[in-house]
Design an enzyme around this catalytic site. Structure first.
Site, PDB file in Angstrom:
ATOM      1  N   GLU A 159       7.660 -30.457 -11.666  1.00  0.00           N
ATOM      2  CA  GLU A 159       7.908 -29.079 -12.091  1.00  0.00           C
ATOM      3  C   GLU A 159       8.355 -28.997 -13.543  1.00  0.00           C
ATOM      4  O   GLU A 159       8.126 -27.995 -14.211  1.00  0.00           O
ATOM      5  CB  GLU A 159       8.976 -28.434 -11.197  1.00  0.00           C
ATOM      6  N   ASP A 211       4.166 -35.264  -5.309  1.00  0.00           N
ATOM      7  CA  ASP A 211       5.346 -34.926  -6.104  1.00  0.00           C
ATOM      8  C   ASP A 211       6.526 -34.693  -5.178  1.00  0.00           C
ATOM      9  O   ASP A 211       6.366 -34.325  -4.018  1.00  0.00           O
ATOM     10  CB  ASP A 211       5.092 -33.710  -6.998  1.00  0.00           C
TER      11      ASP A 211
END
Length: 382
Positions: A133, A74
């Site tokens: 997120e 990520d």
């Protein structure tokens, strides 16, 4: 060229200074492309998609491929202000890599740099994923069909750094590693009125208080105590002034469970309790759930056992079997579609994940690269 430890640390520090929020990772995306362009391109193909413009896919062609192995990292950051006394500090005010995605990206680049000059047997696909997120970047990518054709993945791997494990330690477990999460919003519609005449109003604050208490009994009385679940309401808003009874109240919270079945059971009971409280107080309660891609991270039994066995036996790896955590991760959505394994990388930070005091030890980067390149080479022999 395989990136050295010093080079990886410099990459991590540069990434740490340019954190960006979900779906806005343009500078990060450009820097990742710049680093990858410095590798040998003989086996590499880089792919971008205008529908998810900050995502990046890199395919490494295998010499005798039996499968395509995916590795995901990520790339987004959090809306956290970093303290001024940190030695390496975010240059973007109010945004920080407080979850360690700069470490994640550095490890991925280290692994990719190795296989760029040491052709793998199997095909590899590295996925630099935006919006972990928030905004469900993994689900977006999958639903857009990014993992099709030459980029179809047979099994997926990814890591998350862990501030509580010793630096460089690999942690994993079979079954659920991280909980699934669902956002829940409840809006209570009552009737406002004068504080002195409560009988002429329907007090949304009183109803909201009763609702919160009743919803907490779902975990304590509806869920098997040997299985885990959480309901937390972190935000409650109602009213405008002390002497006016509020006609509306809003509760914003999160539900967490170690299996998708558990999440769905809790959601069902939340709706039922809300219906009951609404009837009791002659009010209306709207319930809205949003899970997005934040499914439980459920590791594939066969692949994970192979991963654990390798890490336990590898002399250069420190391994710990870990317990499930109630934190959420949208890699769970990808693992619900494609078998794979997520694991922890210890970074021994004084501060917790998502805290401004999160400071990972950079020695973890090379440890993660070494462990994962060794595992992938062994996996491709099977």
């Amino acid at each position: 060229m395989t990136l050295t430890e010093d080079q990886l640390i410099q990459i991590r520090r540069h990434l740490h200074q340019i954190p960006e929020l979900a779906l806005h990772e343009t500078q990060t995306h450009a820097y990742l492309k710049e680093v990858i362009a410095s590798f040998s391109q003989v086996y590499l193909t880089v792919h971008e998609d205008s529908r998810l413009p900050t995502a990046l896919l890199v395919r490494v062609a295998g010499s005798r491929p039996q499968r395509t192995i995916g590795y995901r990292t990520d790339i987004d950051a959090l809306p956290v202000s970093e303290p001024a006394d940190h030695a390496v500090r975010s240059q973007h005010p109010g945004v920080m890599h407080a979850c360690g995605h700069d470490i994640h990206m550095s490890v991925a680049l280290g692994i990719l740099s190795y296989f760029a000059t040491h052709q793998p047997l199997d095909n590899l696909v590295f996925f630099f994923q935006p919006a972990e997120e928030s905004e469900s970047g993994g689900k977006r990518a999958y639903d857009l069909g990014l993992f099709t054709g030459d980029y179809r993945v047979d099994e997926f791997y990814g890591l998350h750094d862990n501030p509580d494990l010793p630096t460089g330690t690999i942690g994993c477990r079979n079954g659920t590693l991280f909980a699934g999460t669902t956002e829940v919003n409840l809006t209570v519609h009552g009737k406002s009125g004068h504080a002195a005449f409560p009988h002429e109003a329907t007090d949304a604050v009183v109803i909201a208080a009763a609702l919160i208490l009743q919803l907490q009994t779902i975990i304590s009385r509806d869920i098997d105590p040997t299985r885990c679940g959480v309901i937390t309401f972190g935000k409650v808003t109602a009213g405008t002034i002390r002497n006016v009874i509020a006609g509306e109240a809003r509760l914003e919270g999160t539900i967490r469970g170690l299996t998708q079945e558990m999440l769905l059971r809790i959601r069902q009971r939340v709706q039922e309790v809300a219906n009951g409280v609404a009837a009791t107080y002659n009010a209306t309660i709207d319930v809205d759930f949003n899970q997005g891609g934040y499914y439980p991270v459920e590791n594939n039994p066969k692949l994970t056992q192979r991963f654990i066995t390798y890490m336990q036996r590898a002399p250069q790896v420190a391994f710990q079997e870990t317990r499930p955590a109630m934190t959420g991760e949208d890699f769970g959505y990808l693992l619900a579609q494609i078998p794979g394994t997520m694991f922890w990388l210890g970074v021994d930070s004084p501060g917790a994940l998502h805290a401004a005091t999160f400071v990972p030890h950079e020695a973890a980067i090379i440890a993660g690269v070494t462990a994962m390149t060794g595992f992938l080479e062994q996996r491709m022999q099977a």
